[in-house]
Scaffold this motif. Sequence first.
Motif, PDB file in Angstrom:
ATOM      1  N   ALA A  47       0.849  -1.188   0.000  1.00  0.00           N
ATOM      2  CA  ALA A  47       0.000   0.000   0.000  1.00  0.00           C
ATOM      3  C   ALA A  47       0.885   1.238   0.000  1.00  0.00           C
ATOM      4  O   ALA A  47       1.883   1.286   0.723  1.00  0.00           O
ATOM      5  N   GLU A  48       0.523   2.227  -0.798  1.00  0.00           N
ATOM      6  CA  GLU A  48       1.307   3.451  -0.885  1.00  0.00           C
ATOM      7  C   GLU A  48       1.149   4.309   0.361  1.00  0.00           C
ATOM      8  O   GLU A  48       2.084   4.930   0.815  1.00  0.00           O
ATOM      9  N   ASP A  49      -0.069   4.395   0.875  1.00  0.00           N
ATOM     10  CA  ASP A  49      -0.362   5.303   1.980  1.00  0.00           C
ATOM     11  C   ASP A  49      -0.419   4.561   3.305  1.00  0.00           C
ATOM     12  O   ASP A  49      -0.469   3.349   3.363  1.00  0.00           O
ATOM     13  N   GLY A  50      -0.480   5.334   4.372  1.00  0.00           N
ATOM     14  CA  GLY A  50      -0.715   4.751   5.687  1.00  0.00           C
ATOM     15  C   GLY A  50       0.544   4.598   6.505  1.00  0.00           C
ATOM     16  O   GLY A  50       1.588   4.218   6.006  1.00  0.00           O
ATOM     17  N   ARG A  51       0.388   4.868   7.783  1.00  0.00           N
ATOM     18  CA  ARG A  51       1.474   4.658   8.718  1.00  0.00           C
ATOM     19  C   ARG A  51       1.228   3.330   9.414  1.00  0.00           C
ATOM     20  O   ARG A  51       0.127   3.066   9.878  1.00  0.00           O
ATOM     21  N   SER A  52       2.225   2.508   9.462  1.00  0.00           N
ATOM     22  CA  SER A  52       2.139   1.203  10.124  1.00  0.00           C
ATOM     23  C   SER A  52       0.922   0.400   9.682  1.00  0.00           C
ATOM     24  O   SER A  52       0.053   0.069  10.489  1.00  0.00           O
ATOM     25  N   PRO A  53       0.830   0.084   8.388  1.00  0.00           N
ATOM     26  CA  PRO A  53      -0.319  -0.712   7.939  1.00  0.00           C
ATOM     27  C   PRO A  53      -0.295  -2.099   8.570  1.00  0.00           C
ATOM     28  O   PRO A  53       0.763  -2.624   8.918  1.00  0.00           O
ATOM     29  N   ARG A  54      -1.474  -2.671   8.742  1.00  0.00           N
ATOM     30  CA  ARG A  54      -1.628  -4.007   9.314  1.00  0.00           C
ATOM     31  C   ARG A  54      -2.589  -4.790   8.441  1.00  0.00           C
ATOM     32  O   ARG A  54      -3.378  -4.219   7.694  1.00  0.00           O
ATOM     33  N   LEU A  55      -2.536  -6.102   8.566  1.00  0.00           N
ATOM     34  CA  LEU A  55      -3.452  -6.978   7.863  1.00  0.00           C
ATOM     35  C   LEU A  55      -4.680  -7.201   8.727  1.00  0.00           C
ATOM     36  O   LEU A  55      -4.561  -7.554   9.895  1.00  0.00           O
ATOM     37  N   ALA A  56      -5.855  -6.988   8.162  1.00  0.00           N
ATOM     38  CA  ALA A  56      -7.112  -7.260   8.862  1.00  0.00           C
ATOM     39  C   ALA A  56      -7.698  -8.544   8.298  1.00  0.00           C
ATOM     40  O   ALA A  56      -7.705  -8.747   7.083  1.00  0.00           O
ATOM     41  N   ILE A  57      -8.148  -9.424   9.187  1.00  0.00           N
ATOM     42  CA  ILE A  57      -8.769 -10.681   8.782  1.00  0.00           C
ATOM     43  C   ILE A  57     -10.074 -10.838   9.547  1.00  0.00           C
ATOM     44  O   ILE A  57     -10.102 -10.727  10.767  1.00  0.00           O
ATOM     45  N   LYS A  58     -11.143 -11.084   8.798  1.00  0.00           N
ATOM     46  CA  LYS A  58     -12.468 -11.256   9.398  1.00  0.00           C
ATOM     47  C   LYS A  58     -12.969 -12.653   9.056  1.00  0.00           C
ATOM     48  O   LYS A  58     -12.921 -13.077   7.905  1.00  0.00           O
ATOM     49  N   ASN A  59     -13.422 -13.381  10.078  1.00  0.00           N
ATOM     50  CA  ASN A  59     -14.053 -14.680   9.844  1.00  0.00           C
ATOM     51  C   ASN A  59     -15.385 -14.706  10.588  1.00  0.00           C
ATOM     52  O   ASN A  59     -15.894 -13.662  10.986  1.00  0.00           O
ATOM     53  N   ASP A  60     -15.958 -15.887  10.763  1.00  0.00           N
ATOM     54  CA  ASP A  60     -17.263 -15.998  11.423  1.00  0.00           C
ATOM     55  C   ASP A  60     -17.225 -15.572  12.883  1.00  0.00           C
ATOM     56  O   ASP A  60     -18.262 -15.329  13.479  1.00  0.00           O
ATOM     57  N   TYR A  61     -16.040 -15.514  13.474  1.00  0.00           N
ATOM     58  CA  TYR A  61     -15.916 -15.323  14.907  1.00  0.00           C
ATOM     59  C   TYR A  61     -15.553 -13.904  15.317  1.00  0.00           C
ATOM     60  O   TYR A  61     -16.019 -13.416  16.338  1.00  0.00           O
ATOM     61  N   ALA A  62     -14.672 -13.271  14.557  1.00  0.00           N
ATOM     62  CA  ALA A  62     -14.161 -11.964  14.975  1.00  0.00           C
ATOM     63  C   ALA A  62     -13.403 -11.314  13.817  1.00  0.00           C
ATOM     64  O   ALA A  62     -13.190 -11.925  12.769  1.00  0.00           O
ATOM     65  N   THR A  63     -12.960 -10.087  14.051  1.00  0.00           N
ATOM     66  CA  THR A  63     -12.046  -9.398  13.145  1.00  0.00           C
ATOM     67  C   THR A  63     -10.717  -9.276  13.874  1.00  0.00           C
ATOM     68  O   THR A  63     -10.663  -8.838  15.019  1.00  0.00           O
ATOM     69  N   TYR A  64      -9.654  -9.689  13.198  1.00  0.00           N
ATOM     70  CA  TYR A  64      -8.316  -9.715  13.782  1.00  0.00           C
ATOM     71  C   TYR A  64      -7.431  -8.709  13.059  1.00  0.00           C
ATOM     72  O   TYR A  64      -7.650  -8.407  11.885  1.00  0.00           O
ATOM     73  N   SER A  65      -6.395  -8.241  13.740  1.00  0.00           N
ATOM     74  CA  SER A  65      -5.435  -7.325  13.158  1.00  0.00           C
ATOM     75  C   SER A  65      -4.037  -7.877  13.408  1.00  0.00           C
ATOM     76  O   SER A  65      -3.691  -8.209  14.543  1.00  0.00           O
ATOM     77  N   TYR A  66      -3.247  -7.989  12.345  1.00  0.00           N
ATOM     78  CA  TYR A  66      -1.914  -8.572  12.443  1.00  0.00           C
ATOM     79  C   TYR A  66      -0.889  -7.663  11.774  1.00  0.00           C
ATOM     80  O   TYR A  66      -1.168  -7.078  10.726  1.00  0.00           O
ATOM     81  N   PRO A  67       0.321  -7.606  12.330  1.00  0.00           N
ATOM     82  CA  PRO A  67       1.394  -6.913  11.613  1.00  0.00           C
ATOM     83  C   PRO A  67       1.869  -7.792  10.454  1.00  0.00           C
ATOM     84  O   PRO A  67       1.690  -9.016  10.473  1.00  0.00           O
ATOM     85  N   PHE A  68       2.446  -7.177   9.462  1.00  0.00           N
ATOM     86  CA  PHE A  68       3.062  -7.941   8.378  1.00  0.00           C
ATOM     87  C   PHE A  68       4.308  -8.603   8.957  1.00  0.00           C
ATOM     88  O   PHE A  68       5.097  -7.959   9.645  1.00  0.00           O
ATOM     89  N   ASN A  69       4.477  -9.913   8.710  1.00  0.00           N
ATOM     90  CA  ASN A  69       5.491 -10.662   9.434  1.00  0.00           C
ATOM     91  C   ASN A  69       6.451 -11.470   8.553  1.00  0.00           C
ATOM     92  O   ASN A  69       7.172 -12.307   9.055  1.00  0.00           O
ATOM     93  N   VAL A  70       6.444 -11.205   7.228  1.00  0.00           N
ATOM     94  CA  VAL A  70       7.325 -11.951   6.333  1.00  0.00           C
ATOM     95  C   VAL A  70       8.012 -10.967   5.380  1.00  0.00           C
ATOM     96  O   VAL A  70       7.348 -10.139   4.745  1.00  0.00           O
ATOM     97  N   LYS A  71       9.340 -11.062   5.294  1.00  0.00           N
ATOM     98  CA  LYS A  71      10.081 -10.250   4.332  1.00  0.00           C
ATOM     99  C   LYS A  71       9.872 -10.843   2.938  1.00  0.00           C
ATOM    100  O   LYS A  71       9.997 -12.051   2.756  1.00  0.00           O
ATOM    101  N   ARG A  72       9.564  -9.991   1.960  1.00  0.00           N
ATOM    102  CA  ARG A  72       9.285 -10.450   0.596  1.00  0.00           C
ATOM    103  C   ARG A  72      10.143  -9.691  -0.422  1.00  0.00           C
ATOM    104  O   ARG A  72       9.667  -8.815  -1.133  1.00  0.00           O
TER     105      ARG A  72
END
Length: 125
Positions: A47-72
């Motif tokens: 993503a071009e914009d944003g400070r400290s972007p995180r990955l959001a994941i939503k399933n049947d139970y909740a919405t989670y927020s994770y830092p990016f954790n793999v160098k690519r």
Amino acid sequence: MTNRYSLSARPLVAPDDQLRWNIDSSSNQEPITLSHGRVEVCGWLLAEDGRSPRLAIKNDYATYSYPFNVKRPDVIAAILQQPADNHPRLNCGFKINVPFSAQITLGLESDGLITWLTELNFSPA
């Protein structure tokens, strides 16, 4: 209950120069096997914009927020066509185990807002 699933992805927005991503798992691969009721989701997001972007994941139970954790470095070289060494967005990948549900939605969380990007649908293999 089955523990082997095939995966299909449906984009919710179109990638552009400001926001690009890929889910590394695809429906062409072998069926996905659950481990302890969880599924591994991996890929990358730039993503071009944003400070400290995180990955959001939503399933049947909740919405989670994770830092990016793999160098690519492959993504930096191929998509941005820049040297990967010490690139500020080198850590744009993710590899995360989340509780399984038949539908999981992935998004970009930035500055407290979530932009939902793609929907993953799992069906018994």
